[in-house]
Design a protein around this motif. Structure first.
Motif, PDB file in Angstrom:
ATOM      1  N   GLY A  97       0.798  -1.226   0.000  1.00  0.00           N
ATOM      2  CA  GLY A  97       0.000   0.000   0.000  1.00  0.00           C
ATOM      3  C   GLY A  97       0.826   1.268   0.000  1.00  0.00           C
ATOM      4  O   GLY A  97       0.322   2.349  -0.300  1.00  0.00           O
ATOM      5  N   TYR A 140       4.986  -1.117   2.911  1.00  0.00           N
ATOM      6  CA  TYR A 140       3.942  -1.119   3.932  1.00  0.00           C
ATOM      7  C   TYR A 140       2.783  -1.983   3.453  1.00  0.00           C
ATOM      8  O   TYR A 140       2.224  -1.731   2.386  1.00  0.00           O
ATOM      9  CB  TYR A 140       3.451   0.308   4.185  1.00  0.00           C
ATOM     10  N   HIS A 142      -0.905  -3.335   3.396  1.00  0.00           N
ATOM     11  CA  HIS A 142      -2.266  -2.873   3.691  1.00  0.00           C
ATOM     12  C   HIS A 142      -3.245  -4.002   3.407  1.00  0.00           C
ATOM     13  O   HIS A 142      -2.975  -4.894   2.596  1.00  0.00           O
ATOM     14  CB  HIS A 142      -2.614  -1.668   2.809  1.00  0.00           C
ATOM     15  N   THR A 143      -4.393  -3.937   4.071  1.00  0.00           N
ATOM     16  CA  THR A 143      -5.451  -4.896   3.789  1.00  0.00           C
ATOM     17  C   THR A 143      -5.986  -4.640   2.389  1.00  0.00           C
ATOM     18  O   THR A 143      -5.690  -3.593   1.780  1.00  0.00           O
ATOM     19  CB  THR A 143      -6.605  -4.776   4.797  1.00  0.00           C
ATOM     20  N   GLY A 146      -7.506  -1.364   2.045  1.00  0.00           N
ATOM     21  CA  GLY A 146      -6.653  -0.188   2.133  1.00  0.00           C
ATOM     22  C   GLY A 146      -6.175   0.183   3.518  1.00  0.00           C
ATOM     23  O   GLY A 146      -5.445   1.162   3.678  1.00  0.00           O
ATOM     24  N   GLN A 147      -6.543  -0.576   4.544  1.00  0.00           N
ATOM     25  CA  GLN A 147      -6.130  -0.254   5.913  1.00  0.00           C
ATOM     26  C   GLN A 147      -4.708  -0.753   6.172  1.00  0.00           C
ATOM     27  O   GLN A 147      -4.347  -1.863   5.773  1.00  0.00           O
ATOM     28  CB  GLN A 147      -7.098  -0.892   6.902  1.00  0.00           C
ATOM     29  N   ASP A 148      -3.912   0.067   6.845  1.00  0.00           N
ATOM     30  CA  ASP A 148      -2.536  -0.299   7.180  1.00  0.00           C
ATOM     31  C   ASP A 148      -2.550  -1.447   8.188  1.00  0.00           C
ATOM     32  O   ASP A 148      -3.217  -1.373   9.215  1.00  0.00           O
ATOM     33  CB  ASP A 148      -1.813   0.908   7.771  1.00  0.00           C
ATOM     34  N   THR A 149      -1.807  -2.517   7.899  1.00  0.00           N
ATOM     35  CA  THR A 149      -1.744  -3.665   8.808  1.00  0.00           C
ATOM     36  C   THR A 149      -0.711  -3.467   9.917  1.00  0.00           C
ATOM     37  O   THR A 149      -0.663  -4.265  10.845  1.00  0.00           O
ATOM     38  CB  THR A 149      -1.354  -4.952   8.049  1.00  0.00           C
TER      39      THR A 149
END
Length: 194
Positions: A97, A140, A142-143, A146-149
């Protein structure tokens, strides 16, 4: 990296099946019982893998300490990695991401709580640079939404940690290896960690 594979590079691989994101692939090749397993080699090496993997994708096999970047049907570049300790191993499906050269780093609250003597002094972050634990580059994860893991594929200031379970959950590579991978993968690259 070599263009030809030798017998050592044909060793058995344990890679995930991409037909179902959470399914695991059985052994891609099984060496003869009398063939000893070669010593762990973290150097980037082109290897044969089983067909069916999405070209361009990244596959991490945590218990073998290898990351595979699929470059063609049945072919991948294998890199040595360090992964999270047993209780901190992250597994799942994600996408790249964000990509950052010489990333800054801030330990998570969980890291600070686990080892305040080591991490509390960095609670406000540490700028990127040669002493930063994320090393020269970071991808980085991301799911799919779009969410940062909070999981990164990144370089390291401790190259001797490659090939072991030592991190707080992220996937470490030698700086020269993560720089190579960084230049080859675009944003949105699928990542599968097993």
């Amino acid at each position: 990296m070599t263009g030809r594979m030798n017998r050592r590079q044909m060793m058995m691989l344990s890679l995930p099946i991409l037909a179902a994101p959470s399914a695991l692939l059985a052994q891609a090749a099984t060496p003869a019982a009398a063939t000893p397993r070669p010593a762990y080699d973290p150097a980037p090496t082109e290897v044969a893998i089983r067909d069916g993997f999405e070209v361009g994708s990244i596959i991490v096999v945590s218990d073998k300490y290898y990351l595979y970047h699929v470059i063609a049907p049945g072919r991948a570049v294998r890199y040595g990695v360090a992964v999270g300790t047993a209780e901190l191993v992250w597994k799942g499906r994600a996408v790249v991401g964000r990509k950052v050269e010489w990333p800054s780093w801030t330990p998570t609250q969980a890291m600070i709580e686990r080892k305040p003597e080591q991490y509390a002094k960095y609670a406000n972050g540490m700028p990127g640079g040669p002493q930063n634990p994320l090393g020269a580059r970071a991808l980085y994860l991301h799911t799919l939404s779009g969410q940062d893991t909070a999981i990164r594929i990144h370089g390291t200031t401790e190259p001797g940690s490659i090939g072991r379970a030592v991190s707080n959950g992220c996937i470490r590579m030698r700086n020269e290896a993560v720089m190579d991978l960084f230049d080859k993968v675009p944003l949105g690259t699928p990542v599968y960690v097993y």
